[in-house]
Design an enzyme around this catalytic site. Structure first.
Site, PDB file in Angstrom:
ATOM      1  CB  CYS A  67      61.042-154.153 -58.369  1.00 19.45           C
ATOM      2  SG  CYS A  67      61.225-155.182 -56.892  1.00 19.45           S
ATOM      3  CB  VAL A  78      61.829-143.566 -39.937  1.00 25.05           C
ATOM      4  CG1 VAL A  78      61.375-142.686 -41.098  1.00 25.05           C
ATOM      5  CG2 VAL A  78      63.177-143.081 -39.402  1.00 25.05           C
ATOM      6  CG  HIS A  95      58.847-138.626 -43.570  1.00 27.58           C
ATOM      7  ND1 HIS A  95      59.264-137.572 -42.804  1.00 27.58           N
ATOM      8  CD2 HIS A  95      58.068-138.093 -44.549  1.00 27.58           C
ATOM      9  CE1 HIS A  95      58.763-136.439 -43.300  1.00 27.58           C
ATOM     10  NE2 HIS A  95      58.022-136.735 -44.345  1.00 27.58           N
ATOM     11  CB  THR A 124      56.734-131.550 -36.339  1.00 32.56           C
ATOM     12  OG1 THR A 124      57.244-131.242 -37.649  1.00 32.56           O
ATOM     13  CG2 THR A 124      55.318-131.002 -36.197  1.00 32.56           C
ATOM     14  CB  SER A 125      60.915-127.849 -37.176  1.00 32.06           C
ATOM     15  OG  SER A 125      61.079-128.739 -38.256  1.00 32.06           O
ATOM     16  CD  GLN A 143      56.785-134.355 -39.900  1.00 29.90           C
ATOM     17  OE1 GLN A 143      57.477-133.697 -40.660  1.00 29.90           O
ATOM     18  NE2 GLN A 143      56.339-133.846 -38.776  1.00 29.90           N
ATOM     19  N   PRO A 188      58.664-127.091 -27.411  1.00 30.77           N
ATOM     20  CG  PRO A 188      60.724-128.038 -26.813  1.00 30.77           C
ATOM     21  CD  PRO A 188      59.414-128.356 -27.462  1.00 30.77           C
ATOM     22  CD  GLU A 189      63.739-124.459 -30.295  1.00 28.65           C
ATOM     23  OE1 GLU A 189      63.674-124.407 -31.542  1.00 28.65           O
ATOM     24  OE2 GLU A 189      64.734-124.852 -29.667  1.00 28.65           O
ATOM     25  CB  CYS A 229      65.471-157.152 -54.933  1.00 29.15           C
ATOM     26  SG  CYS A 229      63.730-157.545 -55.160  1.00 29.15           S
TER      27      CYS A 229
HETATM   28  P1  OAD Z   1      62.941-131.374 -36.569  1.00 28.37           P
HETATM   29  O1  OAD Z   1      64.268-131.809 -36.073  1.00 28.37           O
HETATM   30  O2  OAD Z   1      62.908-130.453 -37.735  1.00 28.37           O
HETATM   31  O3  OAD Z   1      62.133-130.673 -35.401  1.00 28.37           O
HETATM   32  C1  OAD Z   1      62.009-131.252 -34.149  1.00 28.37           C
HETATM   33  C2  OAD Z   1      61.136-130.342 -33.302  1.00 28.37           C
HETATM   34  O4  OAD Z   1      60.944-130.968 -32.045  1.00 28.37           O
HETATM   35  C3  OAD Z   1      61.735-128.963 -33.038  1.00 28.37           C
HETATM   36  O5  OAD Z   1      60.793-127.959 -33.408  1.00 28.37           O
HETATM   37  C4  OAD Z   1      61.994-128.962 -31.532  1.00 28.37           C
HETATM   38  O6  OAD Z   1      61.770-127.678 -30.938  1.00 28.37           O
HETATM   39  C5  OAD Z   1      60.958-129.960 -31.053  1.00 28.37           C
HETATM   40  N1  OAD Z   1      61.272-130.647 -29.774  1.00 28.37           N
HETATM   41  C6  OAD Z   1      62.498-130.916 -29.250  1.00 28.37           C
HETATM   42  N2  OAD Z   1      62.348-131.567 -28.077  1.00 28.37           N
HETATM   43  C7  OAD Z   1      61.008-131.712 -27.859  1.00 28.37           C
HETATM   44  C8  OAD Z   1      60.226-132.305 -26.828  1.00 28.37           C
HETATM   45  N3  OAD Z   1      60.780-132.884 -25.766  1.00 28.37           N
HETATM   46  N4  OAD Z   1      58.877-132.266 -26.944  1.00 28.37           N
HETATM   47  C9  OAD Z   1      58.281-131.681 -28.013  1.00 28.37           C
HETATM   48  N5  OAD Z   1      58.991-131.117 -29.016  1.00 28.37           N
HETATM   49  C10 OAD Z   1      60.324-131.126 -28.950  1.00 28.37           C
HETATM   50  O7  OAD Z   1      62.107-132.705 -36.857  1.00 28.37           O
HETATM   51  P2  OAD Z   1      60.814-132.901 -37.743  1.00 28.37           P
HETATM   52  O8  OAD Z   1      59.901-131.745 -37.672  1.00 28.37           O
HETATM   53  O9  OAD Z   1      60.279-134.233 -37.409  1.00 28.37           O
HETATM   54  O10 OAD Z   1      62.334-136.089 -43.004  1.00 28.37           O
HETATM   55  O11 OAD Z   1      61.459-132.954 -39.183  1.00 28.37           O
HETATM   56  C11 OAD Z   1      60.645-133.254 -40.272  1.00 28.37           C
HETATM   57  C12 OAD Z   1      61.393-134.071 -41.278  1.00 28.37           C
HETATM   58  O12 OAD Z   1      62.618-133.426 -41.614  1.00 28.37           O
HETATM   59  C13 OAD Z   1      61.842-135.427 -40.786  1.00 28.37           C
HETATM   60  O13 OAD Z   1      60.826-136.404 -40.829  1.00 28.37           O
HETATM   61  C14 OAD Z   1      62.944-135.758 -41.737  1.00 28.37           C
HETATM   62  C15 OAD Z   1      63.659-134.430 -41.786  1.00 28.37           C
HETATM   63  O14 OAD Z   1      64.297-134.128 -42.962  1.00 28.37           O
HETATM   64  C16 OAD Z   1      62.856-137.055 -43.755  1.00 28.37           C
HETATM   65  O15 OAD Z   1      63.841-137.678 -43.414  1.00 28.37           O
HETATM   66  C17 OAD Z   1      62.100-137.302 -45.006  1.00 28.37           C
END
Ligand code: OAD
Length: 250
Positions: free
Chosen positions: A127, A100, A116, A186-187, A98, A212-213, A145
């Site tokens: 376009c 970028v 993403h 990822t959360s 996810q 970690p969570e 563009c």
């Molecule tokens: P989040 O910020 O929602 O979650 C990040 C996760 O990483 C959390 O659950 C933390 O506990 C965990 N974390 C923190 N440090 C860590 C480590 N050292 N090792 C492993 N995990 C760790 O980010 P995403 O889940 O990526 O979308 O969020 C998803 C999407 O929400 C993103 O791609 C973005 C955002 O809106 C768009 O921009 C379309």
């Protein structure tokens, strides 16, 4: 628990990984949620939506220039490198992210599905054509563009937008055939990305979570490591590699 994971997945041939902002946290890229998360400081609807861009392109470009600068100063961490190495241990391996930030590619991962988008790419808001090269965006002289004269925007998915259909469809196929699925950093709150681990699990994959969570996925995972990915992943790869080398020698 690492040894148990190795034992469970050592004969699997197909694996998939979903990563989120947490994998890059140890590189210094801020996550979105949590105490230090970006969305605590900025409101998504003011910056990461088409409405925001149409209302004030300069503000949106200033924010993306700032993020590009911040990200360009970071480097892949041991978690990214471990995922590059993990790919070599399976016949069929896909990394779905996810993020970028391009750090998986910088680490050397090859088969990467960027759900993403990629912050270094630009495209036309009108376009939809990708615009080659890393355009330097100067907010008081915004580029247009070359094909249609439309406005240039970052090639990332904003709130309320669809994911690139070819990429998400491929990600679904990958999740459906994976014997092992890792959800890392990822959360697991943002769909459709968050549904991929559950699709894999429903199809019988072993689901492994590293974070970690706890997340909404934790109850469904076969193994949950409440730990940093940069610490667990290198250890996991080294143990899996040892097993696969023993098999080759036999
Ligand atoms: P989040 O910020 O929602 O979650 C990040 C996760 O990483 C959390 O659950 C933390 O506990 C965990 N974390 C923190 N440090 C860590 C480590 N050292 N090792 C492993 N995990 C760790 O980010 P995403 O889940 O990526 O979308 O969020 C998803 C999407 O929400 C993103 O791609 C973005 C955002 O809106 C768009 O921009 C379309």
């Amino acid at each position: 628990m690492l040894d148990q994971v190795v034992k469970t997945i050592q004969n699997s041939t197909s694996a998939a990984v979903l990563t989120g902002a947490g994998i890059s946290a140890e590189s210094g890229v801020p996550t979105f949620r949590g105490q230090q998360g970006l969305w605590k400081k900025f409101r998504p609807e003011q910056l990461a939506t088409m409405e925001a861009f149409l209302a004030d392109q300069v503000v949106v470009w200033e924010w993306y220039n700032w993020r590009r600068q911040l990200i360009s100063e970071t480097r892949p961490n041991p978690g990214h490198f471990a995922l590059r190495d993990l790919a070599e241990l399976f016949n069929d391996f896909t990394l779905i992210t996810q993020n970028v930030d391009n750090l998986h590619r910088l680490a050397g991962s090859v088969r990467v599905l960027e759900l993403h988008g990629n912050i270094y790419r630009n495209k036309c808001a009108d376009c939809d054509r990708q615009v080659a090269g890393q355009l330097e965006i100067v907010p008081d002289s915004l580029p247009i563009c070359p094909a249609c004269g439309g406005r240039i925007r970052p090639d990332v998915v904003w709130f309320g937008e669809m994911l690139p259909s070819d990429v998400i469809e491929e990600a679904y196929r990958v999740a459906e055939r994976a014997e092992v699925f890792f959800s890392i950093g990822t959360s697991a709150l943002v769909h459709p990305a968050a549904s991929l681990p559950l699709i894999a699990k429903r199809r019988g994959a072993t689901l492994i979570e590293i974070n970690p969570e706890r997340t909404p996925l934790s109850d469904y995972a076969d193994f949950t490591f409440l730990a940093n990915s940069g610490e667990i992943l290198p250890e996991l790869v080294s143990r899996l590699r040892a097993v696969s080398e023993r098999k080759v020698r036999r």
